[in-house]
Scaffold this motif. Structure first.
Motif, PDB file in Angstrom:
ATOM      1  N   ASN A 179       0.753  -1.138  -0.094  1.00 42.54           N
ATOM      2  CA  ASN A 179       0.068   0.092   0.175  1.00 42.54           C
ATOM      3  C   ASN A 179       1.004   1.209   0.080  1.00 42.54           C
ATOM      4  N   GLU A 180       1.992   1.193  -0.208  1.00 41.55           N
ATOM      5  CA  GLU A 180       3.038   2.263  -0.222  1.00 41.55           C
ATOM      6  C   GLU A 180       2.562   3.457  -1.161  1.00 41.55           C
ATOM      7  N   PRO A 181       2.029   3.182  -2.435  1.00 41.89           N
ATOM      8  CA  PRO A 181       1.716   4.395  -3.075  1.00 41.89           C
ATOM      9  C   PRO A 181       0.425   5.052  -2.562  1.00 41.89           C
ATOM     10  N   VAL A 182      -0.241   4.331  -1.756  1.00 42.14           N
ATOM     11  CA  VAL A 182      -1.434   5.154  -1.110  1.00 42.14           C
ATOM     12  C   VAL A 182      -0.923   5.961   0.131  1.00 42.14           C
ATOM     13  N   THR A 183       0.022   5.356   0.914  1.00 40.57           N
ATOM     14  CA  THR A 183       0.529   6.181   2.222  1.00 40.57           C
ATOM     15  C   THR A 183       1.801   6.819   1.879  1.00 40.57           C
ATOM     16  N   ALA A 184       2.284   6.625   0.635  1.00 43.33           N
ATOM     17  CA  ALA A 184       3.611   7.563   0.633  1.00 43.33           C
ATOM     18  C   ALA A 184       3.479   9.066   0.637  1.00 43.33           C
ATOM     19  N   ARG A 185       4.668   9.612   1.387  1.00 43.82           N
ATOM     20  CA  ARG A 185       4.606  11.016   1.386  1.00 43.82           C
ATOM     21  C   ARG A 185       5.913  11.492   0.803  1.00 43.82           C
ATOM     22  N   SER A 186       5.748  12.839   0.238  1.00 44.25           N
ATOM     23  CA  SER A 186       6.995  13.205  -0.639  1.00 44.25           C
ATOM     24  C   SER A 186       7.561  14.069   0.471  1.00 44.25           C
ATOM     25  N   PRO A 187       8.880  14.060   0.229  1.00 37.10           N
ATOM     26  CA  PRO A 187       9.808  14.867   1.137  1.00 37.10           C
ATOM     27  C   PRO A 187      10.048  16.467   0.444  1.00 37.10           C
ATOM     28  N   LEU A 188       9.683  16.692  -0.659  1.00 35.82           N
ATOM     29  CA  LEU A 188       9.895  17.830  -1.493  1.00 35.82           C
ATOM     30  C   LEU A 188       9.552  18.925  -0.615  1.00 35.82           C
ATOM     31  N   ARG A 189       8.625  19.077   0.072  1.00 37.54           N
ATOM     32  CA  ARG A 189       8.458  20.375   0.777  1.00 37.54           C
ATOM     33  C   ARG A 189       9.625  20.661   1.920  1.00 37.54           C
ATOM     34  N   LEU A 190       9.795  19.508   2.519  1.00 34.07           N
ATOM     35  CA  LEU A 190      10.830  19.560   3.727  1.00 34.07           C
ATOM     36  C   LEU A 190      12.301  20.049   3.027  1.00 34.07           C
ATOM     37  N   ARG A 191      12.482  19.564   1.748  1.00 36.06           N
ATOM     38  CA  ARG A 191      13.694  19.709   1.325  1.00 36.06           C
ATOM     39  C   ARG A 191      13.707  21.307   0.554  1.00 36.06           C
ATOM     40  N   LEU A 192      12.745  21.759   0.178  1.00 42.01           N
ATOM     41  CA  LEU A 192      12.563  23.074  -0.215  1.00 42.01           C
ATOM     42  C   LEU A 192      12.697  24.017   0.907  1.00 42.01           C
ATOM     43  N   GLY A 193      12.106  23.770   2.151  1.00 44.65           N
ATOM     44  CA  GLY A 193      12.562  24.579   3.390  1.00 44.65           C
ATOM     45  C   GLY A 193      14.052  24.592   3.690  1.00 44.65           C
ATOM     46  N   LEU A 194      14.652  23.255   3.589  1.00 51.51           N
ATOM     47  CA  LEU A 194      15.940  23.405   3.969  1.00 51.51           C
ATOM     48  C   LEU A 194      17.014  24.070   2.905  1.00 51.51           C
ATOM     49  N   GLY A 195      16.301  24.009   1.733  1.00 47.89           N
ATOM     50  CA  GLY A 195      17.184  24.578   0.708  1.00 47.89           C
ATOM     51  C   GLY A 195      17.100  26.066   0.845  1.00 47.89           C
ATOM     52  N   ILE A 196      15.908  26.751   1.038  1.00 53.27           N
ATOM     53  CA  ILE A 196      15.893  28.037   1.376  1.00 53.27           C
ATOM     54  C   ILE A 196      16.691  28.500   2.411  1.00 53.27           C
ATOM     55  N   TRP A 197      16.569  27.527   3.606  1.00 48.12           N
ATOM     56  CA  TRP A 197      17.532  27.909   4.746  1.00 48.12           C
ATOM     57  C   TRP A 197      19.083  27.912   4.404  1.00 48.12           C
ATOM     58  N   GLY A 198      19.476  27.021   3.383  1.00 49.99           N
ATOM     59  CA  GLY A 198      20.820  27.123   2.887  1.00 49.99           C
ATOM     60  C   GLY A 198      20.915  28.352   2.088  1.00 49.99           C
ATOM     61  N   LEU A 199      20.104  28.626   1.244  1.00 44.64           N
ATOM     62  CA  LEU A 199      20.292  29.804   0.649  1.00 44.64           C
ATOM     63  C   LEU A 199      20.485  31.180   1.460  1.00 44.64           C
ATOM     64  N   LEU A 200      19.980  31.214   2.421  1.00 45.62           N
ATOM     65  CA  LEU A 200      20.198  32.338   3.457  1.00 45.62           C
ATOM     66  C   LEU A 200      21.479  32.192   4.116  1.00 45.62           C
ATOM     67  N   TRP A 201      21.801  31.183   4.680  1.00 43.91           N
ATOM     68  CA  TRP A 201      23.135  30.987   5.104  1.00 43.91           C
ATOM     69  C   TRP A 201      24.389  31.136   4.302  1.00 43.91           C
ATOM     70  N   THR A 202      24.418  30.771   3.087  1.00 40.00           N
ATOM     71  CA  THR A 202      25.248  30.772   2.011  1.00 40.00           C
ATOM     72  C   THR A 202      25.478  32.289   1.698  1.00 40.00           C
ATOM     73  N   ALA A 203      24.484  33.021   1.442  1.00 46.62           N
ATOM     74  CA  ALA A 203      24.317  34.113   1.020  1.00 46.62           C
ATOM     75  C   ALA A 203      24.979  35.124   2.123  1.00 46.62           C
ATOM     76  N   ALA A 204      24.532  34.879   3.368  1.00 45.31           N
ATOM     77  CA  ALA A 204      25.163  35.681   4.689  1.00 45.31           C
ATOM     78  C   ALA A 204      26.692  35.438   4.594  1.00 45.31           C
ATOM     79  N   GLY A 205      26.974  34.332   4.568  1.00 45.51           N
ATOM     80  CA  GLY A 205      28.073  33.692   4.467  1.00 45.51           C
ATOM     81  C   GLY A 205      29.004  34.325   3.526  1.00 45.51           C
ATOM     82  N   THR A 206      28.686  34.509   2.478  1.00 45.03           N
ATOM     83  CA  THR A 206      29.389  34.832   1.284  1.00 45.03           C
ATOM     84  C   THR A 206      29.666  36.443   1.322  1.00 45.03           C
ATOM     85  N   THR A 207      28.378  37.198   1.970  1.00 42.06           N
ATOM     86  CA  THR A 207      28.507  38.506   2.341  1.00 42.06           C
ATOM     87  C   THR A 207      29.494  38.832   3.328  1.00 42.06           C
ATOM     88  N   ALA A 208      29.535  38.044   4.379  1.00 39.00           N
ATOM     89  CA  ALA A 208      30.464  38.372   5.691  1.00 39.00           C
ATOM     90  C   ALA A 208      31.682  38.032   5.390  1.00 39.00           C
TER      91      ALA A 208
END
Length: 85
Positions: free
Chosen positions: A5-34
Motif C-alpha cells: 500500500n506504499e503508493p497510497v500512504t507515501a509522502r513526498s519529502p520535497l516540501r521539507l527539502r525546499l525549506g532546508l534549501g531556502i535555509w541554505g540559501l540564506l546562510w550561504t548568502a550571509a556567509g558570502t557577504t560576511a
C-alpha cells in the motif's frame, strides 16, 4: 516489510527539502557577504559556489513540486503479498 500500500500512504519529502534549501540559501548568502566584507575572498568564493549549488537544487525541487503527482496504481491493482521469508 513491504505491504503493497506504499503508493497510497507515501509522502513526498520535497516540501521539507525546499525549506532546508531556502535555509541554505540564506546562510550561504550571509556567509558570502560576511566573508567578502571581512576581506576573505577564498571563503567568500566557497560560500558563493555553495550558494549556486543550493540555488540549482531549490529550482529543481520547485520544478518537481509543480509537476505534481505521478502515476499511482488504482484500486484495481492488488497489493503485494507480504514477505514471509
Amino acid at each position: 516489510m513491504r505491504t503493497g500500500n506504499e503508493p497510497v500512504t507515501a509522502r513526498s519529502p520535497l516540501r521539507l527539502r525546499l525549506g532546508l534549501g531556502i535555509w541554505g540559501l540564506l546562510w550561504t548568502a550571509a556567509g558570502t557577504t560576511a566573508f567578502a566584507w571581512a576581506g576573505r575572498p577564498g571563503w567568500a568564493a566557497a560560500c558563493g559556489a555553495l550558494f549556486l549549488v543550493v540555488a540549482v537544487d531549490v529550482v529543481m525541487v520547485i520544478r518537481h513540486i509543480r509537476q505534481g503527482p505521478h502515476y499511482q496504481p488504482g484500486r484495481d491493482i492488488p497489493p503485494y503479498e507480504p514477505d514471509h521469508g
